[in-house]
Design a protein around this motif. Sequence first.
Motif, PDB file in Angstrom:
ATOM      1  N   SER A 236       0.990  -1.144   0.088  1.00  0.00           N
ATOM      2  CA  SER A 236      -0.054   0.173  -0.190  1.00  0.00           C
ATOM      3  C   SER A 236       0.901   1.242  -0.038  1.00  0.00           C
ATOM      4  O   SER A 236       0.489   2.081  -0.878  1.00  0.00           O
ATOM      5  CB  SER A 236      -0.952  -0.132   1.413  1.00  0.00           C
ATOM      6  N   ARG A 237       1.913   1.256   0.871  1.00  0.00           N
ATOM      7  CA  ARG A 237       2.677   2.338   0.818  1.00  0.00           C
ATOM      8  C   ARG A 237       3.476   2.653  -0.391  1.00  0.00           C
ATOM      9  O   ARG A 237       3.806   3.727  -0.797  1.00  0.00           O
ATOM     10  CB  ARG A 237       3.868   2.158   1.929  1.00  0.00           C
ATOM     11  N   LEU A 238       3.861   1.638  -1.075  1.00  0.00           N
ATOM     12  CA  LEU A 238       4.514   1.623  -2.388  1.00  0.00           C
ATOM     13  C   LEU A 238       3.909   2.296  -3.427  1.00  0.00           C
ATOM     14  O   LEU A 238       4.399   2.996  -4.130  1.00  0.00           O
ATOM     15  CB  LEU A 238       5.056   0.108  -2.786  1.00  0.00           C
TER      16      LEU A 238
ATOM     17  N   ALA B  54       1.950 -12.963   2.060  1.00  0.00           N
ATOM     18  CA  ALA B  54       1.256 -12.533   0.997  1.00  0.00           C
ATOM     19  C   ALA B  54       0.289 -13.858   0.435  1.00  0.00           C
ATOM     20  O   ALA B  54      -0.298 -13.807  -0.371  1.00  0.00           O
ATOM     21  CB  ALA B  54       2.178 -12.167  -0.033  1.00  0.00           C
ATOM     22  N   GLY B  55       0.560 -14.750   1.359  1.00  0.00           N
ATOM     23  CA  GLY B  55      -0.500 -15.878   1.119  1.00  0.00           C
ATOM     24  C   GLY B  55       0.436 -16.944   0.284  1.00  0.00           C
ATOM     25  O   GLY B  55       1.475 -16.594  -0.185  1.00  0.00           O
ATOM     26  N   ARG B  56      -0.307 -17.792  -0.352  1.00  0.00           N
ATOM     27  CA  ARG B  56       0.102 -18.903  -1.141  1.00  0.00           C
ATOM     28  C   ARG B  56       0.530 -18.317  -2.553  1.00  0.00           C
ATOM     29  O   ARG B  56      -0.067 -17.333  -2.912  1.00  0.00           O
ATOM     30  CB  ARG B  56      -0.761 -20.059  -1.472  1.00  0.00           C
ATOM     31  N   ARG B  57       1.557 -18.843  -3.115  1.00  0.00           N
ATOM     32  CA  ARG B  57       2.045 -18.155  -4.275  1.00  0.00           C
ATOM     33  C   ARG B  57       2.109 -16.706  -4.372  1.00  0.00           C
ATOM     34  O   ARG B  57       1.936 -15.984  -4.792  1.00  0.00           O
ATOM     35  CB  ARG B  57       1.407 -18.531  -5.460  1.00  0.00           C
ATOM     36  N   PRO B  58       3.064 -16.168  -3.147  1.00  0.00           N
ATOM     37  CA  PRO B  58       3.295 -14.764  -2.852  1.00  0.00           C
ATOM     38  C   PRO B  58       3.907 -13.996  -4.228  1.00  0.00           C
ATOM     39  O   PRO B  58       3.280 -12.927  -4.382  1.00  0.00           O
ATOM     40  CB  PRO B  58       4.448 -14.686  -2.043  1.00  0.00           C
ATOM     41  N   GLU B  59       4.440 -14.746  -5.156  1.00  0.00           N
ATOM     42  CA  GLU B  59       5.014 -13.692  -6.184  1.00  0.00           C
ATOM     43  C   GLU B  59       3.753 -13.416  -7.084  1.00  0.00           C
ATOM     44  O   GLU B  59       3.791 -12.251  -7.630  1.00  0.00           O
ATOM     45  CB  GLU B  59       6.185 -14.715  -6.984  1.00  0.00           C
TER      46      GLU B  59
ATOM     47  N   ASP C 219      -0.060  -9.323  -9.153  1.00  0.00           N
ATOM     48  CA  ASP C 219      -1.192  -9.296  -9.495  1.00  0.00           C
ATOM     49  C   ASP C 219      -1.909  -7.851  -8.948  1.00  0.00           C
ATOM     50  O   ASP C 219      -2.489  -7.163  -9.525  1.00  0.00           O
ATOM     51  CB  ASP C 219      -2.358 -10.369  -9.259  1.00  0.00           C
ATOM     52  N   ALA C 220      -1.820  -7.903  -7.758  1.00  0.00           N
ATOM     53  CA  ALA C 220      -2.200  -6.676  -6.892  1.00  0.00           C
ATOM     54  C   ALA C 220      -1.407  -5.275  -7.188  1.00  0.00           C
ATOM     55  O   ALA C 220      -2.259  -4.227  -7.441  1.00  0.00           O
ATOM     56  CB  ALA C 220      -1.785  -6.815  -5.193  1.00  0.00           C
ATOM     57  N   LEU C 221      -0.147  -5.603  -7.493  1.00  0.00           N
ATOM     58  CA  LEU C 221       0.490  -4.144  -8.093  1.00  0.00           C
ATOM     59  C   LEU C 221      -0.159  -3.792  -9.687  1.00  0.00           C
ATOM     60  O   LEU C 221      -0.395  -2.544  -9.877  1.00  0.00           O
ATOM     61  CB  LEU C 221       1.979  -4.247  -8.143  1.00  0.00           C
ATOM     62  N   ARG C 222      -0.118  -4.669 -10.295  1.00  0.00           N
ATOM     63  CA  ARG C 222      -0.891  -4.708 -11.735  1.00  0.00           C
ATOM     64  C   ARG C 222      -2.239  -3.832 -11.531  1.00  0.00           C
ATOM     65  O   ARG C 222      -2.623  -2.943 -12.198  1.00  0.00           O
ATOM     66  CB  ARG C 222      -0.911  -5.753 -12.615  1.00  0.00           C
ATOM     67  N   ARG C 223      -3.051  -4.524 -10.586  1.00  0.00           N
ATOM     68  CA  ARG C 223      -4.543  -3.864 -10.627  1.00  0.00           C
ATOM     69  C   ARG C 223      -4.440  -2.544  -9.812  1.00  0.00           C
ATOM     70  O   ARG C 223      -5.347  -1.765 -10.536  1.00  0.00           O
ATOM     71  CB  ARG C 223      -5.221  -5.021  -9.552  1.00  0.00           C
ATOM     72  N   PHE C 224      -3.537  -2.031  -8.971  1.00  0.00           N
ATOM     73  CA  PHE C 224      -3.766  -0.694  -8.497  1.00  0.00           C
ATOM     74  C   PHE C 224      -2.775   0.418  -9.039  1.00  0.00           C
ATOM     75  O   PHE C 224      -3.070   1.440  -8.725  1.00  0.00           O
ATOM     76  CB  PHE C 224      -3.647  -0.944  -6.751  1.00  0.00           C
ATOM     77  N   SER C 225      -1.583  -0.005  -9.580  1.00  0.00           N
ATOM     78  CA  SER C 225      -0.746   0.799 -10.029  1.00  0.00           C
ATOM     79  C   SER C 225      -0.271   0.700 -11.509  1.00  0.00           C
ATOM     80  O   SER C 225       0.800   1.474 -11.926  1.00  0.00           O
ATOM     81  CB  SER C 225       0.276   1.129  -9.125  1.00  0.00           C
ATOM     82  N   ALA C 226      -0.486  -0.471 -12.063  1.00  0.00           N
ATOM     83  CA  ALA C 226       0.205  -0.790 -13.445  1.00  0.00           C
ATOM     84  C   ALA C 226       1.616  -1.067 -13.255  1.00  0.00           C
ATOM     85  O   ALA C 226       2.167  -0.826 -14.308  1.00  0.00           O
ATOM     86  CB  ALA C 226      -0.316  -0.055 -14.509  1.00  0.00           C
ATOM     87  N   ILE C 227       2.226  -1.373 -12.185  1.00  0.00           N
ATOM     88  CA  ILE C 227       3.774  -1.571 -11.935  1.00  0.00           C
ATOM     89  C   ILE C 227       3.915  -3.149 -12.203  1.00  0.00           C
ATOM     90  O   ILE C 227       3.230  -3.919 -11.658  1.00  0.00           O
ATOM     91  CB  ILE C 227       3.899  -1.367 -10.429  1.00  0.00           C
ATOM     92  N   GLU C 228       5.017  -3.265 -13.034  1.00  0.00           N
ATOM     93  CA  GLU C 228       5.635  -4.635 -12.876  1.00  0.00           C
ATOM     94  C   GLU C 228       6.875  -4.692 -12.081  1.00  0.00           C
ATOM     95  O   GLU C 228       7.900  -4.242 -12.499  1.00  0.00           O
ATOM     96  CB  GLU C 228       5.864  -4.886 -14.646  1.00  0.00           C
TER      97      GLU C 228
END
Length: 425
Positions: A315-317, A344-349, A354-363
């Motif tokens: 979230s901070r990122l 981050a749960g199972r399969r953290p990578e 997925d979370a960063l792509r959804r909220f900020s389009a970051i790879e």
Amino acid sequence: MAVAVITGVNAHAEADLAAALGSADGLALVRRCADLAEVLAVIDAGRAQVALVSADLPGIDRSTVHRLVAQGCRVVGVHADESQERTLREWGVTWLLPERATEAETVEVVRAAAAAELEATPAPVSSNGVDAEHEVQAASPDAGDEQGRVIVVWGAGGAPGRSVVAANLAVLLAREAPTLLIDADTYAASQAQLFGILDEAPGIAAATRLAEAGRLDTITLAGVAPLIGERLRILTGLPRSDRWPELRPAALEAVLQASRRMHRWTIVDVAAPMETDEELSFDTLAPQRNAATRTMLMEADEILMLGSGDPIGLSRLVRVIDDLSEVTHRPPVAVVTKVRPGAAGRRPEQQIADALRRFSAIEPVLIPDDRDVLDAALLAGRSVVEAAPSSPLVGALQTLAEAHLGLATRATSRSRRGRLALRTG
């Protein structure tokens, strides 16, 4: 309308300068300042366009010159000898005047300064009177003609591992070419501790003092940045956070300029905060604690923006992306550290990507957590690269350096070593 001129020079040069300026058409000598404080007061008040200052005026330094230029003043440097002339040039003073100049020469230089386009940032030259190429060769025979790259390791608040990433990337990069690691964290410098260095005299403070005095070049930089590896030097950070005013922006820029000439890579570890103090910056040029971070980000060729691999860190990122855009338009490389299933749960990578792509389009680039290896390296005062070269953490940092920082790939490096062995066999 006459150009308003002030002087801030030593006593034995003042009379001749005042006589020349007082009789010149188009110039008006509005103040003969007794000291640097008076010079700054007049310029801050917008009362003069040109200031003649002596190189030996008590208190004058690189930051003072930059402050005068920032206020819209043209600075003419008055020098008594070649040493003072070199110092003024290193500070970025464009217009120079010998103390024994004739009246005609004085008027000509001042008029040229008044008519010239004001530069936002003075451009210094080599402080020892030699060209940059010779200076590099004297300090670092392995360095090429190409200017080195500045890589700033920054990120969200908390503890995403900025210092650890900076230290280990520096060790990796130094295996290929000369590298300088700079600890410019004005809140909690820690590079000396990571490498097990007992350092009571911070290298970063020594380097900025040399820069302020106009005596910083690749030779003097090497003197305050000791070798901690075959090609790795370090400028250790401030031992106490209350010494942050020593790291002035103009001096830090000079440190980076000298390092670019000496090293292929300059890795800078900075603090997370970078906001300006609005109450101070509204109508004054008071020092800013976060100016070191902002300066390094503006000067960077590459920015690594770190966040930890947990809900709070992610979230901070996402939030600091907008903060960075206020300082520089250079796109950062997002690096998520401490990636682990527990946060981050199972399969953290996959979850983090997925979370960063959804909220900020970051790879993002993902760095796995390896607490045991980090603890062991810290206890030994060594980098993780040295303590556990086969760890997944080191592998991820190697991939990051190859993909984004210009480090040769491992296959290429092995090929180079093979060719070298054939030549020398």
